[in-house]
Design a protein around this motif. Structure first.
Motif, PDB file in Angstrom:
ATOM      1  N   ARG A 106       0.836  -1.211   0.000  1.00 29.43           N
ATOM      2  CA  ARG A 106       0.000   0.000   0.000  1.00 29.43           C
ATOM      3  C   ARG A 106       0.867   1.255   0.000  1.00 29.43           C
ATOM      4  NH1 ARG A 106      -4.603   1.672   4.486  1.00 29.43           N
ATOM      5  NH2 ARG A 106      -5.702   3.183   3.164  1.00 29.43           N
ATOM      6  N   SER A 107       0.889   1.959  -1.111  1.00 29.13           N
ATOM      7  CA  SER A 107       1.757   3.127  -1.272  1.00 29.13           C
ATOM      8  C   SER A 107       1.025   4.429  -0.951  1.00 29.13           C
ATOM      9  CB  SER A 107       2.274   3.205  -2.708  1.00 29.13           C
ATOM     10  OG  SER A 107       3.055   2.087  -3.028  1.00 29.13           O
ATOM     11  N   ASN A 108       1.831   5.453  -0.634  1.00 30.59           N
ATOM     12  CA  ASN A 108       1.289   6.801  -0.473  1.00 30.59           C
ATOM     13  C   ASN A 108       1.166   7.425  -1.863  1.00 30.59           C
ATOM     14  OD1 ASN A 108       0.385   9.114   0.769  1.00 30.59           O
ATOM     15  ND2 ASN A 108       2.015   9.146   2.281  1.00 30.59           N
ATOM     16  N   PHE A 109       0.413   6.725  -2.705  1.00 32.63           N
ATOM     17  CA  PHE A 109       0.283   7.055  -4.129  1.00 32.63           C
ATOM     18  C   PHE A 109      -0.325   8.437  -4.322  1.00 32.63           C
ATOM     19  CE2 PHE A 109      -2.028   5.982  -8.281  1.00 32.63           C
ATOM     20  CZ  PHE A 109      -0.909   6.194  -9.051  1.00 32.63           C
ATOM     21  N   VAL A 110      -1.319   8.764  -3.516  1.00 31.73           N
ATOM     22  CA  VAL A 110      -2.027  10.040  -3.658  1.00 31.73           C
ATOM     23  C   VAL A 110      -1.083  11.206  -3.425  1.00 31.73           C
ATOM     24  CG1 VAL A 110      -3.920  11.449  -2.781  1.00 31.73           C
ATOM     25  CG2 VAL A 110      -4.150   8.969  -2.844  1.00 31.73           C
ATOM     26  N   LEU A 111      -0.342  11.135  -2.335  1.00 28.53           N
ATOM     27  CA  LEU A 111       0.471  12.265  -1.908  1.00 28.53           C
ATOM     28  C   LEU A 111       1.719  12.464  -2.760  1.00 28.53           C
ATOM     29  CD1 LEU A 111       0.854  14.530   0.103  1.00 28.53           C
ATOM     30  CD2 LEU A 111       1.790  12.891   1.722  1.00 28.53           C
ATOM     31  N   PHE A 112       2.303  11.368  -3.258  1.00 27.97           N
ATOM     32  CA  PHE A 112       3.574  11.467  -3.974  1.00 27.97           C
ATOM     33  C   PHE A 112       3.429  11.445  -5.497  1.00 27.97           C
ATOM     34  CE2 PHE A 112       5.018  10.579   0.214  1.00 27.97           C
ATOM     35  CZ  PHE A 112       6.327  11.033   0.292  1.00 27.97           C
ATOM     36  N   ALA A 113       2.488  10.660  -6.010  1.00 30.37           N
ATOM     37  CA  ALA A 113       2.422  10.447  -7.459  1.00 30.37           C
ATOM     38  C   ALA A 113       2.098  11.717  -8.230  1.00 30.37           C
ATOM     39  CB  ALA A 113       1.390   9.370  -7.775  1.00 30.37           C
ATOM     40  N   VAL A 114       1.111  12.473  -7.746  1.00 26.62           N
ATOM     41  CA  VAL A 114       0.676  13.659  -8.490  1.00 26.62           C
ATOM     42  C   VAL A 114       1.789  14.703  -8.602  1.00 26.62           C
ATOM     43  CG1 VAL A 114      -0.945  15.603  -8.508  1.00 26.62           C
ATOM     44  CG2 VAL A 114      -1.782  13.295  -8.025  1.00 26.62           C
ATOM     45  N   PRO A 115       2.398  15.152  -7.490  1.00 30.73           N
ATOM     46  CA  PRO A 115       3.470  16.151  -7.639  1.00 30.73           C
ATOM     47  C   PRO A 115       4.713  15.618  -8.346  1.00 30.73           C
ATOM     48  CG  PRO A 115       3.265  15.451  -5.352  1.00 30.73           C
ATOM     49  CD  PRO A 115       2.084  14.898  -6.075  1.00 30.73           C
ATOM     50  N   LEU A 116       5.053  14.345  -8.133  1.00 35.18           N
ATOM     51  CA  LEU A 116       6.214  13.779  -8.831  1.00 35.18           C
ATOM     52  C   LEU A 116       5.997  13.778 -10.334  1.00 35.18           C
ATOM     53  CD1 LEU A 116       7.323  10.715  -6.657  1.00 35.18           C
ATOM     54  CD2 LEU A 116       8.752  12.660  -7.323  1.00 35.18           C
ATOM     55  N   THR A 117       4.824  13.333 -10.757  1.00 33.68           N
ATOM     56  CA  THR A 117       4.523  13.294 -12.185  1.00 33.68           C
ATOM     57  C   THR A 117       4.522  14.695 -12.780  1.00 33.68           C
ATOM     58  OG1 THR A 117       3.152  11.339 -11.806  1.00 33.68           O
ATOM     59  CG2 THR A 117       2.902  12.439 -13.931  1.00 33.68           C
ATOM     60  N   GLU A 118       3.972  15.656 -12.034  1.00 27.44           N
ATOM     61  CA  GLU A 118       3.956  17.041 -12.525  1.00 27.44           C
ATOM     62  C   GLU A 118       5.374  17.583 -12.628  1.00 27.44           C
ATOM     63  OE1 GLU A 118       1.476  21.174 -11.819  1.00 27.44           O
ATOM     64  OE2 GLU A 118       1.778  19.821 -10.114  1.00 27.44           O
ATOM     65  N   ASN A 119       6.234  17.248 -11.663  1.00 29.07           N
ATOM     66  CA  ASN A 119       7.627  17.720 -11.695  1.00 29.07           C
ATOM     67  C   ASN A 119       8.383  17.183 -12.911  1.00 29.07           C
ATOM     68  OD1 ASN A 119       7.267  19.100  -9.333  1.00 29.07           O
ATOM     69  ND2 ASN A 119       8.303  17.624  -8.028  1.00 29.07           N
ATOM     70  N   ILE A 120       8.066  15.947 -13.311  1.00 26.15           N
ATOM     71  CA  ILE A 120       8.801  15.312 -14.416  1.00 26.15           C
ATOM     72  C   ILE A 120       8.146  15.583 -15.767  1.00 26.15           C
ATOM     73  CG2 ILE A 120       9.664  13.130 -15.345  1.00 26.15           C
ATOM     74  CD1 ILE A 120      11.003  13.926 -12.745  1.00 26.15           C
ATOM     75  N   PHE A 121       6.825  15.490 -15.835  1.00 25.46           N
ATOM     76  CA  PHE A 121       6.122  15.572 -17.123  1.00 25.46           C
ATOM     77  C   PHE A 121       5.280  16.835 -17.295  1.00 25.46           C
ATOM     78  CE2 PHE A 121       6.969  11.073 -16.550  1.00 25.46           C
ATOM     79  CZ  PHE A 121       7.371  10.673 -17.812  1.00 25.46           C
ATOM     80  N   GLY A 122       5.199  17.666 -16.262  1.00 25.63           N
ATOM     81  CA  GLY A 122       4.365  18.857 -16.351  1.00 25.63           C
ATOM     82  C   GLY A 122       2.897  18.521 -16.160  1.00 25.63           C
ATOM     83  N   ALA A 123       2.044  19.506 -16.411  1.00 25.55           N
ATOM     84  CA  ALA A 123       0.604  19.345 -16.191  1.00 25.55           C
ATOM     85  C   ALA A 123      -0.005  18.270 -17.080  1.00 25.55           C
ATOM     86  CB  ALA A 123      -0.113  20.674 -16.426  1.00 25.55           C
ATOM     87  N   SER A 124       0.651  17.939 -18.191  1.00 26.77           N
ATOM     88  CA  SER A 124       0.107  16.949 -19.125  1.00 26.77           C
ATOM     89  C   SER A 124      -0.009  15.558 -18.509  1.00 26.77           C
ATOM     90  CB  SER A 124       0.971  16.871 -20.392  1.00 26.77           C
ATOM     91  OG  SER A 124       2.294  16.462 -20.049  1.00 26.77           O
ATOM     92  N   GLY A 125       0.766  15.287 -17.462  1.00 28.30           N
ATOM     93  CA  GLY A 125       0.709  13.965 -16.849  1.00 28.30           C
ATOM     94  C   GLY A 125      -0.306  13.835 -15.736  1.00 28.30           C
ATOM     95  N   LEU A 126      -0.939  14.947 -15.346  1.00 28.78           N
ATOM     96  CA  LEU A 126      -1.814  14.933 -14.176  1.00 28.78           C
ATOM     97  C   LEU A 126      -3.103  14.154 -14.393  1.00 28.78           C
ATOM     98  CD1 LEU A 126      -1.394  18.559 -12.777  1.00 28.78           C
ATOM     99  CD2 LEU A 126      -0.400  16.435 -11.936  1.00 28.78           C
ATOM    100  N   ALA A 127      -3.662  14.226 -15.607  1.00 26.28           N
ATOM    101  CA  ALA A 127      -4.932  13.542 -15.860  1.00 26.28           C
ATOM    102  C   ALA A 127      -4.771  12.033 -15.699  1.00 26.28           C
ATOM    103  CB  ALA A 127      -5.457  13.879 -17.256  1.00 26.28           C
ATOM    104  N   MET A 128      -3.724  11.474 -16.298  1.00 24.14           N
ATOM    105  CA  MET A 128      -3.493  10.029 -16.200  1.00 24.14           C
ATOM    106  C   MET A 128      -3.221   9.621 -14.755  1.00 24.14           C
ATOM    107  SD  MET A 128      -0.741   7.623 -18.235  1.00 24.14           S
ATOM    108  CE  MET A 128      -1.559   7.868 -19.815  1.00 24.14           C
TER     109      MET A 128
END
Length: 312
Positions: A106-128
């Motif tokens: 069980r990962s802290n997917f909510v808290l880490f995934a969204v900002p990490l993805t935005e940092n690497i891929f920008g806003a385009s990765g947020l929807a996925m």
């Protein structure tokens, strides 16, 4: 050097938010009761707004997520099944079995995934990422309840389980965001601006509280269980799933989103859940604390390696 800076920029903000929370708690400016209330407020009020806005601002973006959902969820199910077989053979106490299983899958997917993805891929990765959060969170919530109840020896009530999943604030935010997208509802600018600002506040506040909640009170006693569990959580399982993502021919964004499902630290929610469902609360809290602290290094290394190898 470019890949090193990308990794630094992706991880250092997390370290600063958590360190600030830890320092403020240590200074006595906030106590345990205040942190619990603020944490509840963030979960109940801010997370739904973040989920809603991440979907809303990417309305019209075409998402081809079949492979990501299939591989990611099969990976989660396979991991959980293996843990249910292996952990009871290695750990004799039921109060610790469910806690260890939960800590690894069980990962802290909510808290880490969204900002990490935005940092690497920008806003385009947020929807996925947000769509995967809406899929993964109910799975985490439902299976965690089942596992802890099983090792407690209690009976599972299906109606309560379904109700708990459907009323989760994250799921509610995703549902509202989906409705706005389907009906093509456009927010007036005077409303959209504060919604976006509330959404932007969510991650810093949540990480700040997480930093203030880190506890290492009985670390020495639990270290023989913590070291292998955290190693599995942050290194071994992500490495296996990375290999699977390469074999499956995933695109860089898909691969990174799936990696954040498996390479991010143990979910903070696993601590109060273990406390309230007959699990070893101290062990659960220290698994969250140790995996969160160690993840600052491991996530940096994952980002650096994947960038250097051209995999993201």
């Amino acid at each position: 050097m470019t890949h090193f800076l990308t990794a630094v920029n992706a991880v250092i903000p997390f370290l600063i938010y958590m360190a600030f929370g830890y320092v403020i708690k240590a200074s006595g400016l906030m106590d345990e009761a205040f942190m619990k209330r603020l944490n509840s407020l963030i979960f109940q009020a801010f997370y739904p707004i973040m989920m809603f806005y991440n979907l809303y601002q990417n309305a019209g973006v075409h998402l081809n997520m079949g492979k990501l959902v299939l591989v990611g969820m099969l990976g989660e199910i396979a991991l959980l099944a293996l843990l249910m077989l292996i952990v009871p053979k290695l750990e004799k106490e039921n109060t610790r079995r469910g806690v260890l299983i939960q800590a690894i899958y069980r990962s802290n997917f909510v808290l880490f995934a969204v900002p990490l993805t935005e940092n690497i891929f920008g806003a385009s990765g947020l929807a996925m990422t947000s769509m995967m959060v809406a899929i993964v969170v109910p799975f985490y919530n439902a299976t965690a309840v089942v596992i802890l109840e099983y090792f407690r020896g209690g009976k599972l009530e299906l109606g309560k389980l379904v109700r708990k999943v459907l009323t989760n604030p994250l799921i509610f935010g995703a549902i509202v965001g989906g409705i706005f997208i389907l009906l093509k509802i456009q927010l007036p600018e005077c409303i959209e601006k504060p919604v976006s600002q509330f959404s932007a506040l969510t991650t810093p506040l949540a990480l700040f509280i997480l930093g203030g909640s880190l506890q290492f009170s009985s670390l020495k006693k639990n270290l023989p269980a913590i070291i292998p569990a955290v190693s599995m959580k942050l290194v071994i399982v992500p490495a296996v799933m990375l290999a699977v993502s390469i074999i499956a021919g995933m695109q860089p964004l898909e691969r990174f989103v799936m990696l954040t499902m498996f390479a991010t630290p143990t979910a903070a929610a696993s601590f109060p859940m273990a406390q309230n469902m007959g699990g070893d609360g101290k062990l659960a809290g220290e698994l969250v604390a140790c995996s969160t602290t160690a993840s600052v290094v491991t996530i940096f290394l994952w980002v650096f390696v994947l960038k250097s190898a051209g995999l993201i």
